[in-house]
Design an enzyme around this catalytic site. Structure first.
Site, PDB file in Angstrom:
ATOM      1  N   LYS A  11       1.034  -7.541   8.476  1.00 33.24           N
ATOM      2  CA  LYS A  11       0.209  -7.267   7.288  1.00 33.24           C
ATOM      3  C   LYS A  11       0.801  -7.929   6.040  1.00 33.24           C
ATOM      4  O   LYS A  11       1.963  -8.357   6.033  1.00 33.24           O
ATOM      5  CB  LYS A  11       0.069  -5.757   7.115  1.00 33.24           C
ATOM      6  N   TYR A  51     -11.848  -3.426   9.746  1.00 36.99           N
ATOM      7  CA  TYR A  51     -11.553  -1.988   9.675  1.00 36.99           C
ATOM      8  C   TYR A  51     -12.827  -1.153   9.474  1.00 36.99           C
ATOM      9  O   TYR A  51     -12.759  -0.054   8.934  1.00 36.99           O
ATOM     10  CB  TYR A  51     -10.542  -1.713   8.559  1.00 36.99           C
ATOM     11  N   ASN A 114       1.913  -0.795   5.718  1.00 37.76           N
ATOM     12  CA  ASN A 114       2.777  -0.347   6.815  1.00 37.76           C
ATOM     13  C   ASN A 114       3.113  -1.456   7.809  1.00 37.76           C
ATOM     14  O   ASN A 114       3.279  -1.220   9.002  1.00 37.76           O
ATOM     15  CB  ASN A 114       2.187   0.894   7.494  1.00 37.76           C
ATOM     16  N   HIS A 117      -0.283  -4.022  12.215  1.00 37.38           N
ATOM     17  CA  HIS A 117      -1.410  -3.364  12.885  1.00 37.38           C
ATOM     18  C   HIS A 117      -1.138  -3.367  14.380  1.00 37.38           C
ATOM     19  O   HIS A 117      -0.506  -4.295  14.894  1.00 37.38           O
ATOM     20  CB  HIS A 117      -2.701  -4.147  12.607  1.00 37.38           C
ATOM     21  N   GLU A 128     -10.659  -7.168  18.845  1.00 41.25           N
ATOM     22  CA  GLU A 128      -9.860  -7.666  17.713  1.00 41.25           C
ATOM     23  C   GLU A 128      -9.286  -9.055  17.990  1.00 41.25           C
ATOM     24  O   GLU A 128      -9.241  -9.901  17.091  1.00 41.25           O
ATOM     25  CB  GLU A 128      -8.747  -6.659  17.403  1.00 41.25           C
TER      26      GLU A 128
HETATM   27  P1  ATP Z   1      -3.605   0.139  12.355  1.00 41.72           P
HETATM   28  O1  ATP Z   1      -5.040   0.345  12.796  1.00 41.72           O
HETATM   29  O2  ATP Z   1      -3.484  -0.751  11.129  1.00 41.72           O
HETATM   30  O3  ATP Z   1      -2.704  -0.279  13.476  1.00 41.72           O
HETATM   31  P2  ATP Z   1      -3.099   2.941  12.650  1.00 41.72           P
HETATM   32  O4  ATP Z   1      -3.917   2.826  13.886  1.00 41.72           O
HETATM   33  O5  ATP Z   1      -1.700   3.456  12.789  1.00 41.72           O
HETATM   34  O6  ATP Z   1      -3.020   1.541  11.897  1.00 41.72           O
HETATM   35  P3  ATP Z   1      -5.413   3.955  11.285  1.00 41.72           P
HETATM   36  O7  ATP Z   1      -5.737   5.414  11.198  1.00 41.72           O
HETATM   37  O8  ATP Z   1      -6.192   3.095  12.237  1.00 41.72           O
HETATM   38  O9  ATP Z   1      -3.840   3.830  11.590  1.00 41.72           O
HETATM   39  O10 ATP Z   1      -5.515   3.378   9.806  1.00 41.72           O
HETATM   40  C1  ATP Z   1      -5.679   1.981   9.584  1.00 41.72           C
HETATM   41  C2  ATP Z   1      -4.835   1.581   8.397  1.00 41.72           C
HETATM   42  O11 ATP Z   1      -5.374   2.191   7.227  1.00 41.72           O
HETATM   43  C3  ATP Z   1      -3.393   2.060   8.432  1.00 41.72           C
HETATM   44  O12 ATP Z   1      -2.541   1.252   9.197  1.00 41.72           O
HETATM   45  C4  ATP Z   1      -3.019   2.007   6.978  1.00 41.72           C
HETATM   46  O13 ATP Z   1      -2.788   0.659   6.544  1.00 41.72           O
HETATM   47  C5  ATP Z   1      -4.312   2.512   6.328  1.00 41.72           C
HETATM   48  N1  ATP Z   1      -4.298   3.982   6.157  1.00 41.72           N
HETATM   49  C6  ATP Z   1      -4.415   4.919   7.124  1.00 41.72           C
HETATM   50  N2  ATP Z   1      -4.362   6.155   6.618  1.00 41.72           N
HETATM   51  C7  ATP Z   1      -4.196   5.988   5.271  1.00 41.72           C
HETATM   52  C8  ATP Z   1      -4.067   6.887   4.177  1.00 41.72           C
HETATM   53  N3  ATP Z   1      -4.103   8.222   4.351  1.00 41.72           N
HETATM   54  N4  ATP Z   1      -3.913   6.354   2.935  1.00 41.72           N
HETATM   55  C9  ATP Z   1      -3.882   5.019   2.739  1.00 41.72           C
HETATM   56  N5  ATP Z   1      -4.005   4.112   3.736  1.00 41.72           N
HETATM   57  C10 ATP Z   1      -4.155   4.577   4.986  1.00 41.72           C
HETATM   58 MG    MG Z   2      -5.844   1.912  13.898  1.00 43.71          MG
END
Ligand code: ATP
Ligand code: MG
Length: 140
Positions: A11, A51, A114, A117, A128
């Site tokens: 990211k 997303y 974070n 992904h 994806e």
């Molecule tokens: P990713 O899909 O990016 O691998 P993930 O599966 O761990 O992450 P998801 O719930 O799919 O988490 O959320 C997608 C992304 O949205 C997260 O990786 C983060 O960048 C962002 N995100 C998730 N929850 C929050 C939150 N509460 N506040 C801000 N950003 C968030």
């Molecule tokens: Mg996710």
């Protein structure tokens, strides 16, 4: 259909911090093989599409702005049990909750920024990967 592939993005926060190489090293040392890889930058519209599943969530607009704020590295990876093993390697979404030694624990700045992904299912890994790479851009 079960596959042995997953999809990841390094990211914008991790790319900007110069951590792409260190993250890819951890990924390779964990036994993942690179099937396709490129650096690129998403538009806000493309980040929104990627997303889309989160479009009703309160963080969606910020997430699209953040994910299009700078370059990313898109990667298709191969390993037995790829989706689950990669989620274990990256750790929890919120780095505060991520296990020691995971990529997010080491490199993530916040729950949003974070570092990486990771696909959450074989089906999404396939969708994806196809979002970023044509067949001709992948190792067979
Ligand atoms: P990713 O899909 O990016 O691998 P993930 O599966 O761990 O992450 P998801 O719930 O799919 O988490 O959320 C997608 C992304 O949205 C997260 O990786 C983060 O960048 C962002 N995100 C998730 N929850 C929050 C939150 N509460 N506040 C801000 N950003 C968030
Ligand atoms: Mg996710």
């Amino acid at each position: 259909m079960a596959t042995n592939r997953t999809f990841t993005m390094i990211k914008p926060d991790a790319f900007e911090a110069g951590n792409s190489g260190a993250i890819l090293k951890m990924i390779e040392e964990a036994g993942f093989k690179i099937v396709a890889m490129k650096a690129t930058q998403l538009t806000p519209q493309l980040a929104g599409k990627f997303y889309e599943v989160h479009k009703e969530r309160p963080f969606y607009a910020d997430l699209c702005t953040y994910m299009s704020s700078g370059p990313i590295v898109a990667v298709i990876l191969e390993k037995d049990n790829a989706v689950e093993d990669f989620r274990t390697l990256i750790g929890a979404t919120n780095p505060a909750n991520a296990a020691d030694g995971t990529i997010r624990k080491i490199f993530a700045k916040s729950i949003e920024a974070n570092a990486v992904h990771g696909s959450d299912s074989d089906e999404n890994a396939s969708i994806e990967g196809a979002f970023f790479f044509s067949m001709a851009e992948r190792v067979a």
